[in-house]
Scaffold this motif. Structure first.
Motif, short mmCIF file in Angstrom:
data_model
loop_
_atom_site.label_atom_id
_atom_site.label_comp_id
_atom_site.label_asym_id
_atom_site.label_seq_id
_atom_site.Cartn_x
_atom_site.Cartn_y
_atom_site.Cartn_z
N GLY A 112 0.81 -1.23 0.00
CA GLY A 112 0.00 0.00 0.00
C GLY A 112 0.83 1.27 0.00
N LYS A 113 2.08 1.18 -0.45
CA LYS A 113 2.96 2.36 -0.40
C LYS A 113 3.14 3.04 -1.76
CE LYS A 113 5.74 0.48 3.39
NZ LYS A 113 6.94 -0.35 3.55
N ALA A 114 2.61 2.45 -2.82
CA ALA A 114 2.77 3.09 -4.14
C ALA A 114 1.41 3.09 -4.86
CB ALA A 114 3.81 2.34 -4.98
N PRO A 115 1.10 4.20 -5.53
CA PRO A 115 -0.24 4.40 -6.07
C PRO A 115 -0.50 3.68 -7.40
CG PRO A 115 1.10 6.30 -6.59
CD PRO A 115 1.98 5.35 -5.82
N TYR A 116 -0.35 2.36 -7.41
CA TYR A 116 -0.70 1.59 -8.60
C TYR A 116 -1.66 0.50 -8.14
CZ TYR A 116 3.56 3.66 -10.59
OH TYR A 116 4.52 4.51 -11.02
N GLN A 117 -2.39 -0.04 -9.14
CA GLN A 117 -3.31 -1.12 -8.82
C GLN A 117 -2.89 -2.39 -9.54
OE1 GLN A 117 -7.22 0.71 -8.62
NE2 GLN A 117 -6.09 0.94 -6.71
N ILE A 118 -3.06 -3.52 -8.90
CA ILE A 118 -2.75 -4.77 -9.59
C ILE A 118 -3.83 -5.01 -10.65
CG2 ILE A 118 -2.67 -7.27 -9.28
CD1 ILE A 118 -1.21 -6.62 -6.63
N LYS A 119 -3.38 -5.03 -11.92
CA LYS A 119 -4.37 -5.07 -13.01
C LYS A 119 -4.70 -6.49 -13.42
CE LYS A 119 -4.87 -0.61 -14.73
NZ LYS A 119 -3.65 0.07 -15.18
N ASP A 120 -3.72 -7.39 -13.39
CA ASP A 120 -4.01 -8.76 -13.84
C ASP A 120 -3.92 -9.72 -12.65
OD1 ASP A 120 -4.33 -11.22 -15.00
OD2 ASP A 120 -3.14 -10.73 -16.79
N VAL A 121 -5.04 -9.81 -11.94
CA VAL A 121 -5.09 -10.64 -10.74
C VAL A 121 -4.90 -12.12 -11.09
CG1 VAL A 121 -6.50 -11.25 -8.73
CG2 VAL A 121 -6.57 -8.92 -9.63
#
Ligand code: CUV
Ligand code: SF4
Length: 644
Positions: A112-121
């Protein structure tokens, strides 16, 4: 003053010719002209110059003229083998750093320290499963953290073999490397060892040095290519087929133009996001919006995942600035010519560097950390917007024809397209086509463009010759730019394909709802050379054979980069032949060239073809190169068909 090449000899792309002409008229020096001014050194170009210690520099003249060893006693074979290892170490460390940066980002995202989202779960769980991570009681972020930690182990562990080698390597290849004792333990350890063994007074056995080079190829392949692709797909999404535009004409006079250049997608993904969010600010400045264009491999990354247009490959990167409409060129790492700053000073363009260890004197620096990605990307895009009013109308001139290209062919996407034909066993159609001869072989057209070479010529000629002979061609890197610009990634290029190949491309395309697949398939950036490797591994496994038995080759007609040498070595370690069209600077040692270029039928005791089942083919003429590649494809075809 050296005589400059005429425009037609510099590039076969009329838009590049146009902008180079403009640069010359405006007295702006670019790489193409600098290449003409630079005299090539006869010693360095054959690999016989050594600067490894302060007793030297030493150089060995050809034909026995002058001393035949350096001050320390190193002979020409030792010196050339060390130069080769040097190149491979440099190449693989670039890609290993890329992999490490991506792994750290995944860790920060998971925490939770960088503003990206996991796109391919899905891919996250697939990779976790293959790494034997027990996921049952873990949240998605915890799984991501475990995967990131496994990746970082590949830069830390002191015994065993790299996780990503276990994860991705074909078993037979791995057995060969184990027998030779060249399987890597961790990337940093191997790179340090390579630097150490290469120093004066250490490894002085040319064969051993070359084998050390193969380990560097494996570091490139697993800590660099495979690891980066896997983690980038998890973070930013696995590419799917997209249609995009290529050529210098993707620049838009009415918009704020920002070129993203370099390699690591963390920065460029955020730049695209912020260019959308700051559209209103651009309009306030009188522009109609913000136009992001790609250069080099960052261009490939954004193209594959976001369909962003691509302006230029390596050798013409400075000419994007010469258009006079580029507000900013944002760079991270690798293949960034320092010359862009000198060129930018002749226009209104701001060069923005972003990594603490890649700065350019005179350029603006905005530090980029994944944890502060939003702040940095916003600052960068605002800087570009504020440059718009500084354009010099006298200096604006952009070419006006874009070319359509289909891209986004990840291995997953190719398999999905194939399953339209045969859902049960998606690879079967390819294998049937290989056996029947509709497809004669498979080639990966990879690598760069080089300001010394006629841009796009080697890349397109080799490709057209292979297509005509029914070889299925996939492509990555700046070579893919060449193919895209010359209609080899849209349906117009189907005319270059042989009948058998065309039939297969159409059948697969139709099943996926398209008129056809494009003549060549864009698989991504240089680190995405993991994708053709994955595809070939899957085909070999499906056939129950080794990689070195496949009628598959790699070709790198116009490279400039040591990274291409280390990627090529990774493929050779699997027994896949690799062609290079630019001198790898080895000709000073017959011993070294015998080991690398030699054939399995040669008398020479040890060579790559005997050890791995594949070799390096150095051939400058693209027509001859295609012929040599077809010969090797046919040789392997014959053996394979007898076996099946
Ligand atoms: Ni990594 S290595 S010039 S950007 S492909 Fe382009 Fe690709 Fe070669 Fe560099
Ligand atoms: Fe000369 Fe040997 Fe030193 Fe190289 S390592 S510079 S060959 S003395």
């Amino acid at each position: 003053m050296a005589k400059m090449r005429d425009l037609e000899s510099v590039s076969i792309d009329p838009q590049v010719q146009f902008l180079l002409d403009k640069a010359r008229n405006e007295n702006v020096l670019t790489a193409f002209d600098r290449a003409d001014m630079m005299n090539i050194c006869g010693f360095g170009s054959t690999g016989v110059c050594c600067r490894h210690c302060l007793e030297g520099p030493c150089r060995i003249a050809p034909n026995g003229k002058g001393p035949q060893t350096g001050v320390c006693g190193a002979d020409v074979h030792q010196i050339v083998a060390r130069s080769f290892l040097n190149h491979l170490t440099q190449g693989s460390s670039g890609h290993a750093e890329h992999g490490r940066e991506v792994a750290l980002t995944l860790l920060e995202v998971a925490e939770g320290k960088a503003p990206y989202q996991i796109k391919d779960v899905d891919k996250l769980y697939r990779v976790a499963h293959d790494l034997e991570i027990v996921t049952e009681d873990l949240s998605m972020n915890e799984v991501a953290k475990e995967v990131a930690l496994k990746a970082l182990e590949d830069f830390q562990k002191q015994t065993g073999i790299m996780n990503w080698v276990k994860l991705r390597a074909h078993e037979d290849s791995l057995n060969t490397w184990n027998k030779l004792g060249i399987t890597p333990v961790n990337a940093h350890l191997e790179i340090t060892k390579a630097v150490a063994r290469n120093a004066m007074g250490c490894d002085a056995d040319p064969t051993n040095l070359i084998l050390g080079g193969v380990t560097m190829g494996l570091i490139d392949g697993y800590a660099g290519l495979h690891l980066s692709t896997d983690l980038q797909d998890i973070l930013f999404g696995t590419p799917k087929a997209v249609k995009a535009k290529y050529s210098m004409a993707v620049l838009d006079e009415k918009k704020i133009n920002i070129a993203v250049h370099g390699h690591i997608p963390m920065l460029s993904e955020k730049s695209v996001e912020w260019s959308r969010r700051l559209e209103d600010e651009a309009i306030k400045q009188g522009a109609t919006g913000i136009n992001i264009v790609g250069v080099c491999c960052t261009g490939n990354e954004l193209l594959m995942r976001q369909g962003v247009s691509v302006a230029s490959s390596f050798s013409s990167q400075e000419l994007v600035i010469v258009s006079g409409v580029l507000e900013a060129m944002v760079v991270d790492i690798q293949c960034i010519m320092p010359g862009i700053q000198q060129v930018a000073e002749c226009y209104h363009t701001e060069i923005i560097t972003t990594l603490p260890y890649v700065k350019i004197a005179g350029a603006t620096h905005v530090n980029f950390e994944p944890s502060e990605a939003d702040e940095a990307a916003q600052e960068i895009v605002m800087k570009a917007i504020n440059r718009f009013s500084k354009r010099d109308p006298e200096k604006i001139s952009i070419p006006d024809q874009t070319v359509d290209a289909y891209a986004g062919f990840s291995t997953e996407q190719i398999v999905e397209a194939l399953s339209g034909l045969n859902g049960e066993d998606p690879l079967k159609p390819v294998i049937d086509a290989l056996v029947s001869g509709k497809i004669r072989g498979i080639a990966a057209l990879v690598g760069c463009t080089n300001p010394r070479e006629k841009q796009d010529y080697g890349n397109t000629v080799v490709t057209k010759e292979l297509l005509k002979n029914n070889v299925l061609v996939v492509s990555t890197g700046c070579a893919a730019h060449s193919l895209a610009k010359h209609n080899l990634m849209n349906f117009d290029g189907l005319e270059y394909c042989g009948e058998g190949l065309k039939e297969v491309l159409e059948a697969v395309g139709n099943a996926a709802g398209l008129p056809s697949l494009p003549p060549t398939m864009h698989m991504g950036s240089c680190v995405d050379n993991s994708r053709p490797a994955d595809l070939l591994t899957a085909i070999a496994n499906r056939l129950g054979v080794s990689m070195n038995e496949l009628p598959a080759v790699g070709s790198c007609p116009e490279t400039h980069s040591p990274k291409a040498l280390s990627i090529g070595t990774f493929f050779i370690a699997h027994g896949i032949d690799v062609h290079i069209g630019v001198s790898p600077q080895l000709s000073g040692s017959e011993f070294v060239t015998n080991v690398l270029y030699g054939d399995r039928t040669d008398e020479h005791e040890v060579n790559a073809d005997k050890l791995f089942g594949g070799k390096l083919i150095y051939e400058q003429d693209p027509y001859t190169a295609a012929k040599l590649l077809l010969e090797r494809i046919d040789m392997k075809r014959e053996t394979l068909l007898n076996k099946l």
